[in-house]
Design an enzyme around this catalytic site. Structure first.
Site, mmCIF file in Angstrom:
data_model
loop_
_atom_site.group_PDB
_atom_site.id
_atom_site.type_symbol
_atom_site.label_atom_id
_atom_site.label_comp_id
_atom_site.label_asym_id
_atom_site.label_seq_id
_atom_site.Cartn_x
_atom_site.Cartn_y
_atom_site.Cartn_z
ATOM 1 N N GLY A 70 18.291 20.003 8.849
ATOM 2 C CA GLY A 70 17.503 21.184 8.499
ATOM 3 C C GLY A 70 16.703 21.670 9.698
ATOM 4 O O GLY A 70 16.358 20.901 10.585
ATOM 5 N N ARG A 82 9.215 25.982 9.643
ATOM 6 C CA ARG A 82 7.762 26.085 9.462
ATOM 7 C C ARG A 82 6.963 25.206 10.417
ATOM 8 O O ARG A 82 5.746 25.349 10.531
ATOM 9 C CB ARG A 82 7.394 25.752 8.010
ATOM 10 C CG ARG A 82 7.558 26.952 7.090
ATOM 11 C CD ARG A 82 7.016 26.636 5.722
ATOM 12 N NE ARG A 82 7.977 25.875 4.928
ATOM 13 C CZ ARG A 82 7.633 25.157 3.853
ATOM 14 N NH1 ARG A 82 6.382 25.089 3.464
ATOM 15 N NH2 ARG A 82 8.556 24.503 3.172
ATOM 16 N N GLY A 106 15.726 12.649 6.461
ATOM 17 C CA GLY A 106 15.038 12.276 7.703
ATOM 18 C C GLY A 106 13.607 12.766 7.778
ATOM 19 O O GLY A 106 12.848 12.339 8.653
ATOM 20 N N LYS A 163 -7.372 -4.261 36.484
ATOM 21 C CA LYS A 163 -5.910 -4.185 36.372
ATOM 22 C C LYS A 163 -5.288 -5.422 36.997
ATOM 23 O O LYS A 163 -5.684 -5.821 38.095
ATOM 24 C CB LYS A 163 -5.396 -2.936 37.100
ATOM 25 C CG LYS A 163 -3.909 -2.758 36.976
ATOM 26 C CD LYS A 163 -3.260 -2.202 38.229
ATOM 27 C CE LYS A 163 -3.103 -3.252 39.300
ATOM 28 N NZ LYS A 163 -2.298 -2.818 40.451
ATOM 29 N N ARG A 222 -22.598 -5.548 57.174
ATOM 30 C CA ARG A 222 -23.232 -4.251 57.445
ATOM 31 C C ARG A 222 -24.020 -4.305 58.755
ATOM 32 O O ARG A 222 -24.443 -5.364 59.228
ATOM 33 C CB ARG A 222 -24.128 -3.840 56.288
ATOM 34 C CG ARG A 222 -25.262 -4.764 56.026
ATOM 35 C CD ARG A 222 -26.142 -4.254 54.902
ATOM 36 N NE ARG A 222 -27.275 -5.154 54.710
ATOM 37 C CZ ARG A 222 -27.438 -5.931 53.648
ATOM 38 N NH1 ARG A 222 -26.542 -5.945 52.681
ATOM 39 N NH2 ARG A 222 -28.498 -6.706 53.567
HETATM 40 C C1 UD1 Z 1 16.862 19.403 -1.961
HETATM 41 C C2 UD1 Z 1 17.567 19.149 -3.288
HETATM 42 C C3 UD1 Z 1 16.553 19.274 -4.428
HETATM 43 C C4 UD1 Z 1 15.399 18.325 -4.216
HETATM 44 C C5 UD1 Z 1 14.787 18.550 -2.847
HETATM 45 C C6 UD1 Z 1 13.760 17.490 -2.542
HETATM 46 C C7 UD1 Z 1 19.861 19.922 -3.054
HETATM 47 C C8 UD1 Z 1 20.803 21.030 -3.294
HETATM 48 N N1 UD1 Z 1 18.603 20.138 -3.439
HETATM 49 O O1 UD1 Z 1 16.332 20.697 -1.952
HETATM 50 O O2 UD1 Z 1 17.183 18.999 -5.660
HETATM 51 O O3 UD1 Z 1 14.428 18.495 -5.220
HETATM 52 O O4 UD1 Z 1 15.800 18.462 -1.825
HETATM 53 O O5 UD1 Z 1 13.093 17.828 -1.370
HETATM 54 O O6 UD1 Z 1 20.234 18.892 -2.543
HETATM 55 N N2 UD1 Z 1 19.770 19.190 5.102
HETATM 56 C C9 UD1 Z 1 20.802 19.028 6.010
HETATM 57 N N3 UD1 Z 1 21.767 19.964 6.053
HETATM 58 C C10 UD1 Z 1 21.796 21.048 5.238
HETATM 59 C C11 UD1 Z 1 20.726 21.195 4.313
HETATM 60 C C12 UD1 Z 1 19.729 20.252 4.263
HETATM 61 O O7 UD1 Z 1 20.832 18.067 6.770
HETATM 62 O O8 UD1 Z 1 22.730 21.847 5.336
HETATM 63 C C13 UD1 Z 1 18.712 18.166 5.046
HETATM 64 C C14 UD1 Z 1 17.360 18.679 5.471
HETATM 65 O O9 UD1 Z 1 17.146 18.464 6.850
HETATM 66 C C15 UD1 Z 1 16.410 17.848 4.628
HETATM 67 C C16 UD1 Z 1 17.230 17.567 3.374
HETATM 68 O O10 UD1 Z 1 18.581 17.767 3.713
HETATM 69 O O11 UD1 Z 1 16.104 16.623 5.247
HETATM 70 C C17 UD1 Z 1 16.842 18.459 2.219
HETATM 71 O O12 UD1 Z 1 16.980 19.797 2.589
HETATM 72 P P1 UD1 Z 1 15.979 20.886 2.035
HETATM 73 O O13 UD1 Z 1 16.474 22.222 2.450
HETATM 74 O O14 UD1 Z 1 14.588 20.524 2.365
HETATM 75 O O15 UD1 Z 1 16.115 20.655 0.485
HETATM 76 P P2 UD1 Z 1 16.428 21.649 -0.667
HETATM 77 O O16 UD1 Z 1 17.827 22.118 -0.535
HETATM 78 O O17 UD1 Z 1 15.337 22.607 -0.731
#
Ligand code: UD1
Ligand code: CA
Length: 481
Positions: free
Chosen positions: A37, A41, A127, A374, A463
């Site tokens: 992700g 923000r 992560g 040190k 000195r």
């Molecule tokens: C996801 C869950 C949701 C849950 C929420 C908890 C899905 C569809 N939804 O929401 O049910 O309540 O997490 O926080 O799974 N990530 C990737 N690749 C992507 C998308 C996301 O690696 O293509 C990773 C992000 O870095 C993050 C995690 O997956 O660590 C969750 O992604 P995020 O977009 O925060 O979660 P939501 O889809 O909003």
């Protein structure tokens, strides 16, 4: 716990005797950590999962929790920041898989599959959820031997999360994302934390069937819950000890909030172990702080790396202490900075002292304000109370180092050693031009620049003789024409 085994709960065998999971090998758990992700923000050039909590990256915390399960494989799915994420874990045994573009959590897990085995259990972690506890993960995995297990939590405000939908009997039937939820579903307070575990073969089969015909046009990992229900598979849910364990970091504000939660938990554990904290809200531990009972720590201290403190020792306010051992009864006064040092029992350090790597102080040593030490040993009872630099030195017992003393250990190219034997008295403002030795019981007169060894038991002084010029007049200003 032994590798590949769980040990936390008891199961009842048909013949009536109770066996713990400890007694039988558990199905191997492999881990996929989603970290692709963008973290928009955070407004940062650094990938979100590399931001630090308690001195360790968010991803580092998740990896440490995963490692407690002794998984044969860990795959990290990353996306932004070039190779920064794999580079931050250079030399680790984990696989790093790039997800580009990012088409959703289901798509992310698909990218990890080539790095994972086809059998055993797969545990999916995020992560950016750093405080997840290892024993919670053990519970989730133990419940996923023959089922799909979802870590869920009830939130007062579930807005934004996927909702856990159950049938009349209470069985989970689906997870519905906020953006796809109708009004009735939006009232459900039990949410998906994102952490799930299930047999790897089921996961592979269901991932292949994912479609992206939803409100966000993404491949949702959560759609596999509906598939499991449709196939009549068992779906279990497990809850964490606290909500904080499953909170994700999306902004610096949330990062700071989790930092305080984590620090408060460390402070509580210290107090439980018999440590007095002037204010449990004003301590930062970025590593391991190991304290005997009756240690007292004042406000504003930062501990890094591995710090050990013996019983009855006192740490004054605003000290920064890294990779240091402090023996029983020692006192580190306000604003001192210690790194890679050893402080002996009942020693008195600071205020405003600086101990650098290799500072090794015996019992009852005193190091006062604006003294830097040190790579130097100071024997029992020796004192350097004001304004000094002691580097690359061996100082015996009961030595008094006067104010303004400097070991000139460096000629611009090489470093040399200063040896000061027991019972020496070094007068104020002395320079010891190393290599040089001061013999046992010697005295150096104030202002000495010592370039040759000083013999034991004698006064050595370098000195110039004091001189008075009588009748001397101060210059006067010449009038301009
Ligand atoms: C996801 C869950 C949701 C849950 C929420 C908890 C899905 C569809 N939804 O929401 O049910 O309540 O997490 O926080 O799974 N990530 C990737 N690749 C992507 C998308 C996301 O690696 O293509 C990773 C992000 O870095 C993050 C995690 O997956 O660590 C969750 O992604 P995020 O977009 O925060 O979660 P939501 O889809 O909003
Ligand atoms: Ca999220």
């Amino acid at each position: 716990a032994p590798a590949g085994r769980l040990h936390w709960h008891a199961t009842c065998c048909p013949d009536g005797h109770v066996a713990t999971l400890h007694d039988r090998p558990m199905t191997a758990v492999q881990v996929a950590i989603l970290a692709a992700g963008k973290g928009t923000r955070m407004k940062s050039a650094l990938p979100k999962v590399l931001h630090r909590l308690a001195g360790k990256s968010l991803l580092g915390h998740v990896v440490d929790a995963a490692e407690a399960l002794a998984p044969p494989r860990i795959a990290v799915v990353y996306g932004h920041g070039g190779e920064a994420v794999p580079n931050a874990f250079a030399g680790s045994r984990m696989s790093f898989v790039i997800q580009e573009p990012q088409l959703g959590t289901g798509h992310a897990v698909q990218q990890a599959l080539p790095a994972l085995a086809e059998d055993g259990i797969t545990l999916v972690l995020y992560g950016d959820v750093p405080l997840i506890a290892a024993d919670t993960l053990e519970k989730v995995c133990a419940a996923a031997e023959d089922a799909l297990c979802v870590l869920t939590v009830d939130l007062a405000d579930p807005t934004g999360y996927g909702r856990i939908v159950r049938d009349a009997k209470g069985n989970v039937t689906a997870i519905v994302e906020q953006k796809d939820a109708d009004e009735a579903t939006k009232t459900i307070r039990e949410i998906n934390t994102g952490i799930i575990a299930l047999p790897s073969q089921w996961l592979r089969g269901w991932l292949a069937q994912l479609r992206n015909d939803n409100a966000q046009g993404e491949y949702y990992l959560t759609d596999i819950i509906g598939m499991a229900a449709a196939e009549g598979k068992t779906i279990r849910t497990v809850q964490p000890h606290t909500e904080w364990e499953v909170m994700g970091v999306n902004s610096r504000d949330q990062l700071a909030q989790l930092e305080r939660v984590h620090q408060r938990a460390i402070a509580d554990a210290l107090m439980k172990a018999g440590v007095t904290l002037a204010d449990p809200a004003r301590i930062d531990v970025r590593g391991t702080l190991d304290c005997a009972p009756d240690v007292t720590i004042d406000v504003g201290c930062v501990f890094e790396g591995l710090v050990r403190i013996g019983s009855g020792a006192e740490i004054g306010p605003y000290c920064v202490i890294k990779d240091t051992e402090i023996a029983a009864g020692a006192r580190i006064a306000a604003y001192s900075h210690c790194e890679g040092a050893k402080v002996g029992a009942s020693a008195k350090i600071g205020p405003f002292a600086r101990l650098r790597p290799g500072a090794d102080l015996a019992e009852d040593v005193h190091v006062g304000n604006f003294v830097e030490i040190k790579a130097a040993t100071l024997g029992t009872g020796s004192k350097a109370n004001h304004l000094a630099y002691i580097g690359d030195a061996e100082i015996g017992r009961n030595v008094n180092v006067g104010a303004g003393t400097i070991t000139c250990n460096y000629d611009g190219a090489n470093k040399f050693k200063t040896i000061i034997e027991d019972d020496v008295f070094i007068g104020s403002d002395t320079q010891l031009v190393a290599p040089v030795r001061v013999g046992r019981g010697a005295t150096l007169g104030a202002g000495t620049t010592l370039t040759k060894d000083a013999p034991p038991g004698e006064l050595t002084i370098s000195r110039a003789k004091q001189l008075t010029i009588s009748g001397w007049k101060r210059p006067v200003k010449v009038a301009k024409k």
